[in-house]
Design a protein around this motif. Sequence first.
Motif, mmCIF file in Angstrom:
data_model
loop_
_atom_site.group_PDB
_atom_site.id
_atom_site.type_symbol
_atom_site.label_atom_id
_atom_site.label_comp_id
_atom_site.label_asym_id
_atom_site.label_seq_id
_atom_site.Cartn_x
_atom_site.Cartn_y
_atom_site.Cartn_z
ATOM 1 N N PHE A 477 0.835 -1.205 0.000
ATOM 2 C CA PHE A 477 0.000 0.000 0.000
ATOM 3 C C PHE A 477 0.866 1.249 0.000
ATOM 4 N N LEU A 478 0.347 2.290 -0.628
ATOM 5 C CA LEU A 478 0.999 3.596 -0.647
ATOM 6 C C LEU A 478 0.173 4.566 0.171
ATOM 7 N N GLU A 479 0.846 5.554 0.744
ATOM 8 C CA GLU A 479 0.132 6.559 1.527
ATOM 9 C C GLU A 479 -0.723 7.420 0.597
ATOM 10 N N SER A 480 -1.920 7.701 1.036
ATOM 11 C CA SER A 480 -2.836 8.554 0.281
ATOM 12 C C SER A 480 -3.824 9.156 1.264
ATOM 13 N N ASN A 481 -4.667 10.050 0.782
ATOM 14 C CA ASN A 481 -5.704 10.536 1.692
ATOM 15 C C ASN A 481 -6.695 9.404 1.926
ATOM 16 N N ARG A 482 -7.513 9.533 2.908
ATOM 17 C CA ARG A 482 -8.361 8.419 3.343
ATOM 18 C C ARG A 482 -9.433 8.044 2.324
ATOM 19 N N ASP A 483 -9.609 8.884 1.299
ATOM 20 C CA ASP A 483 -10.632 8.604 0.293
ATOM 21 C C ASP A 483 -10.111 7.758 -0.855
ATOM 22 N N LEU A 484 -8.800 7.588 -0.924
ATOM 23 C CA LEU A 484 -8.194 6.855 -2.025
ATOM 24 C C LEU A 484 -7.533 5.573 -1.540
ATOM 25 N N LEU A 485 -7.573 4.572 -2.395
ATOM 26 C CA LEU A 485 -6.890 3.305 -2.134
ATOM 27 C C LEU A 485 -5.784 3.192 -3.173
ATOM 28 N N ALA A 486 -4.528 3.195 -2.724
ATOM 29 C CA ALA A 486 -3.392 3.158 -3.647
ATOM 30 C C ALA A 486 -2.442 2.031 -3.239
ATOM 31 N N PHE A 487 -2.031 1.225 -4.206
ATOM 32 C CA PHE A 487 -1.117 0.132 -3.913
ATOM 33 C C PHE A 487 -0.366 -0.259 -5.176
ATOM 34 N N LYS A 491 6.005 -8.250 -9.622
ATOM 35 C CA LYS A 491 6.570 -9.586 -9.807
ATOM 36 C C LYS A 491 7.453 -9.580 -11.048
ATOM 37 N N ASP A 492 8.614 -10.237 -10.938
ATOM 38 C CA ASP A 492 9.519 -10.441 -12.073
ATOM 39 C C ASP A 492 9.814 -9.154 -12.835
ATOM 40 N N GLY A 493 10.057 -8.082 -12.093
ATOM 41 C CA GLY A 493 10.428 -6.822 -12.729
ATOM 42 C C GLY A 493 9.269 -5.963 -13.184
ATOM 43 N N GLU A 494 8.059 -6.494 -13.139
ATOM 44 C CA GLU A 494 6.885 -5.696 -13.483
ATOM 45 C C GLU A 494 6.305 -5.081 -12.209
ATOM 46 N N ARG A 495 6.173 -3.762 -12.203
ATOM 47 C CA ARG A 495 5.620 -3.064 -11.028
ATOM 48 C C ARG A 495 4.477 -2.173 -11.484
ATOM 49 N N LEU A 496 3.281 -2.496 -11.017
ATOM 50 C CA LEU A 496 2.083 -1.770 -11.422
ATOM 51 C C LEU A 496 1.547 -0.941 -10.266
ATOM 52 N N LEU A 497 1.109 0.262 -10.585
ATOM 53 C CA LEU A 497 0.481 1.158 -9.613
ATOM 54 C C LEU A 497 -1.024 1.160 -9.853
ATOM 55 N N PHE A 498 -1.804 0.977 -8.781
ATOM 56 C CA PHE A 498 -3.260 1.070 -8.865
ATOM 57 C C PHE A 498 -3.752 2.107 -7.867
ATOM 58 N N VAL A 499 -4.633 2.962 -8.331
ATOM 59 C CA VAL A 499 -5.255 3.953 -7.461
ATOM 60 C C VAL A 499 -6.761 3.900 -7.692
ATOM 61 N N PHE A 500 -7.508 3.771 -6.615
ATOM 62 C CA PHE A 500 -8.967 3.684 -6.692
ATOM 63 C C PHE A 500 -9.602 4.828 -5.914
ATOM 64 N N ASN A 501 -10.532 5.490 -6.555
ATOM 65 C CA ASN A 501 -11.338 6.508 -5.896
ATOM 66 C C ASN A 501 -12.717 5.900 -5.648
ATOM 67 N N LEU A 502 -12.991 5.553 -4.411
ATOM 68 C CA LEU A 502 -14.261 4.908 -4.073
ATOM 69 C C LEU A 502 -15.297 5.908 -3.584
ATOM 70 N N THR A 503 -14.976 7.205 -3.716
ATOM 71 C CA THR A 503 -15.937 8.244 -3.365
ATOM 72 C C THR A 503 -16.679 8.696 -4.621
ATOM 73 N N ARG A 504 -17.642 9.561 -4.398
ATOM 74 C CA ARG A 504 -18.430 10.082 -5.518
ATOM 75 C C ARG A 504 -17.889 11.399 -6.051
ATOM 76 N N GLU A 505 -16.822 11.913 -5.458
ATOM 77 C CA GLU A 505 -16.260 13.208 -5.845
ATOM 78 C C GLU A 505 -14.895 13.021 -6.504
ATOM 79 N N PRO A 506 -14.493 13.952 -7.381
ATOM 80 C CA PRO A 506 -13.152 13.889 -7.982
ATOM 81 C C PRO A 506 -12.071 13.953 -6.907
ATOM 82 N N GLN A 507 -10.985 13.232 -7.131
ATOM 83 C CA GLN A 507 -9.888 13.198 -6.175
ATOM 84 C C GLN A 507 -8.558 13.324 -6.930
ATOM 85 N N GLU A 508 -7.525 13.728 -6.193
ATOM 86 C CA GLU A 508 -6.193 13.830 -6.782
ATOM 87 C C GLU A 508 -5.204 13.017 -5.975
ATOM 88 N N PHE A 509 -4.216 12.465 -6.694
ATOM 89 C CA PHE A 509 -3.171 11.664 -6.057
ATOM 90 C C PHE A 509 -1.838 12.097 -6.649
#
Length: 545
Positions: A477-487, A491-509
Amino acid sequence: MASQQGSSDDWWRGAVIYQVYPRSFQDTDGDGIGDLKGVTRRLGHIASLGVDAIWLSPFFTSPQADMGYDVSDYCDVDPMFGTLTDFDDMLAEAHRLHLKVIIDQVISHSSDRHPWFVESRSSRQNPRADWYVWADPKPDGTAPNNWLSIFGGPAWEWDGVRKQYYMHNFLASQPDLNFHNPQVQDAVLDAARFWLDRGVDGFRLDTVNFYFHDRHLRDNPPLVPDPDATSNDAPDVNPYGMQDHLYDKSQLENVAFLQRFRALLDGYGGRTTVGEVGDGARSLKTVAAYTSGGDKLHMCYTFDLLGPDFTASHIRRCVDNFQKAVTDGWVCWAFSNHDVMRHVSRFAESEAEREVVARLAITLLATLRGSVCLYQGEELGLPEADVAFEDLRDPYGIRFWPSFKGRDGCRTPMVWEATATNAGFSDGKPWLPVPVEQARLAVDTQQSGADSVLNHYRSMLGFRRSHAALHDGDMSFLESNRDLLAFTREKDGERLLFVFNLTREPQEFLVSDTSVETVPLPGQLAEVVGGVLKLGGLSAYCGKL
């Protein structure tokens, strides 16, 4: 085409499993109840999603007091579902489509019509007298202790022949087997061996922490509420949740039995187990005990994500807690199954939001570390059905109506063709009604729509399959505001970033790595502008680091 990632013995690790509830999937003989031939007929649909396996809910011989979770013969098919030949045909077709087959094993209890129980209750001296949990009454005639049934009332039923009480964690017609008796363990292992010899690829073990009880029948203490608990043993209308279930389940002896079960499967190779753990605040501790060491269960699922909370903080807490508690075990994540309200209805705040929530939920589920279990119909975005009291079939819902409507709302028939009789499920009267609002979402109406929920599922599972990091890669997991889920998944040199906004309002990361490269994610509504990720409400982003 089904996924073919699982060709080795650990195919289950990171697999996507599709749960089929047979009585509601497809009826082929017009009696209004789904059957095994119906499952075979629709396997192509399941394979088209890109899943690895199916989990088949009970189809065994049963009086159906609890929809098949009351088994009277562990080694045969109930006539309402067909025959053993029908099962073999279904299994062969599934394997032809590269689908593994996992079946339910309901062995914590049986039906009271099972020959084992019929013999056990006949006297106190018969060969199976100790195969179930029997106890004398207290001097005043009341039950041996304060244990409660999940389906309401005491967990004890008086039997006039033996002049004793027998234990039942669920219905009185579902007596608990006595796993302290080695003969009982041998008998249920023999039943599992019967299906392994037929070629099944694994078992979903119902109520896997209920097998053993406290030998001394000590009373459960009252529950001290835990504000940090992520799952509960029962809805708050049920007094079962008022006890701390220290003695009626999750006993230490269970570990040794699970080792016996695992040894049986290891002798066949390439087989798996998925354990259902319902243990309140102790669920993760129980999962850790049952999946550690590589000699017990392959994986478990809990009820942590089966509640109403669809927020970044809740999901992070559930996953974080699991990763800290279960260091060498494996989890199977799910948002829906046959026991809980469909997640589109739990998570969406309005009808208009359902499709968006359905797409976002599978995007999130498919990117978590662990295996995934989908429940039939969720790939269509089906909402919970509102079943009238007179149509209820679930004993749990009938018992606690109207404060708790039970589980029939998520068990209504699968919808295949919008304008066909009963949406293509059956030519006869279905065992539960087919809601009009669900029929409008039938498979045939979503096949060609590029942005349909059905095709989003297919795209998202294809995305998961194409990235090794999502199969069994590390998750941080990565640090974010409490409205965002970031992780990240890596594996094997591939590193993917995922960020989810589970609120109904626009968010920034704020993206700390300016070299991040956006990876097309099905339905993505986000973009990076000057090192800042801008996400619309209920949206997700994927980038390559």
